[in-house]
Design a protein around this motif. Structure first.
Motif, mmCIF file in Angstrom:
data_model
loop_
_atom_site.group_PDB
_atom_site.id
_atom_site.type_symbol
_atom_site.label_atom_id
_atom_site.label_comp_id
_atom_site.label_asym_id
_atom_site.label_seq_id
_atom_site.Cartn_x
_atom_site.Cartn_y
_atom_site.Cartn_z
ATOM 1 N N GLN A 218 69.781 23.939 -33.115
ATOM 2 C CA GLN A 218 68.446 23.358 -33.000
ATOM 3 C C GLN A 218 67.495 23.988 -34.020
ATOM 4 N N ASN B 215 62.402 14.788 -28.286
ATOM 5 C CA ASN B 215 61.934 16.162 -28.462
ATOM 6 C C ASN B 215 61.762 16.495 -29.940
ATOM 7 N N LEU B 216 62.732 16.082 -30.758
ATOM 8 C CA LEU B 216 62.691 16.376 -32.191
ATOM 9 C C LEU B 216 61.581 15.596 -32.883
ATOM 10 N N ASN C 137 64.646 13.249 -23.945
ATOM 11 C CA ASN C 137 65.922 13.588 -24.556
ATOM 12 C C ASN C 137 65.706 14.335 -25.869
ATOM 13 N N TYR C 138 66.816 14.741 -26.492
ATOM 14 C CA TYR C 138 66.694 15.587 -27.685
ATOM 15 C C TYR C 138 66.020 14.858 -28.852
ATOM 16 N N THR C 139 66.339 13.580 -29.027
ATOM 17 C CA THR C 139 65.734 12.821 -30.129
ATOM 18 C C THR C 139 64.226 12.744 -29.975
ATOM 19 N N LYS D 4 65.462 24.663 -26.593
ATOM 20 C CA LYS D 4 65.895 24.685 -25.200
ATOM 21 C C LYS D 4 67.416 24.644 -25.115
ATOM 22 N N TYR E 75 69.540 21.371 -24.834
ATOM 23 C CA TYR E 75 69.779 20.495 -25.964
ATOM 24 C C TYR E 75 70.927 20.977 -26.853
#
Length: 211
Positions: free
Chosen positions: A148, A6-7, A2-4, A139, A142
């Protein structure tokens, strides 16, 4: 992922690339040792602005450009190394002394800021980071790419401020120990210049070898 997640992964990679000693870190250290915390922080501010620009470049596809036109990378890397070699030689040739009112003949904080910006913008390590990392983390799934990129830019600037700013303050304070020892001050400045010059030679050699 997920985005979290990923970050967080991006932040781990970002922290590693900034914390590893390189041209930016050595430039901040040289300015802080020879000009005090203020000049070290000015150099840090310039590098932070350069980091924001790199993020913008990544968002608009410079990483993809470097991927499809790789012939551009080597000249850019060599130009960056040449600039750092010039700064290193300038420091090695200088005879900077430190007094209670500041270093005699030192560069201004404004000049340190400008050189810090240029140093960051031509740092090949930053372009390698963009080329290798940004396409994997920006991406559409997201959300808006610009949002982003803005978050990644804020993380970059904050991490640079923490690492390089902390280094500038620490080195600037230790500079006070050199006030009564001009010979040691000159040696510190020239040693910093030698390190910058050595790193620039290594960077240019690696780039030309990989070309």
């Amino acid at each position: 992922m997920n985005y979290t997640e990923n970050l967080w992964l991006f932040f781990v990679l970002l922290f590693g690339i900034i914390a590893v000693p390189g041209m930016d870190m050595l430039f901040v250290l040289a300015n802080a040792l020879t000009g005090g915390s203020n000049r070290g922080l000015a150099a840090t501010a310039g590098i932070m602005l350069g980091g924001a620009v790199h993020t913008l470049n990544g968002a608009i596809g410079v990483g993809l450009l470097m991927h499809f036109v790789p012939i551009l990378f080597t000249p850019l890397l060599v130009a960056g190394a040449a600039y750092m070699a010039y700064i290193g030689i300038s420091l090695m040739r200088s005879s900077i002394t430190v007094g209670d009112d500041g270093p005699a003949g030192s560069r201004s904080a404004w000049k340190a800021f400008r050189q810090g910006l240029v140093t960051c913008l031509i740092n090949p390590k930053a372009y390698l980071f963009i080329l290798a990392v940004y396409p994997q983390f920006l991406k559409p799934a997201y959300g808006p790419i610009w949002m982003q990129a803005m978050i990644m830019g804020l993380l970059t600037v904050a991490t640079q401020a923490a690492i390089y700013g902390g280094l500038a303050v620490t080195a600037g304070r230790s500079r006070g120990l050199l006030v009564d020892n001009p010979g040691a001050t000159i040696l510190a400045g020239r040693a910093a210049g030698l390190l910058l010059f050595a790193v620039s030679l290594f960077t240019a050699w690696e780039g030309l070898r990989a070309a």
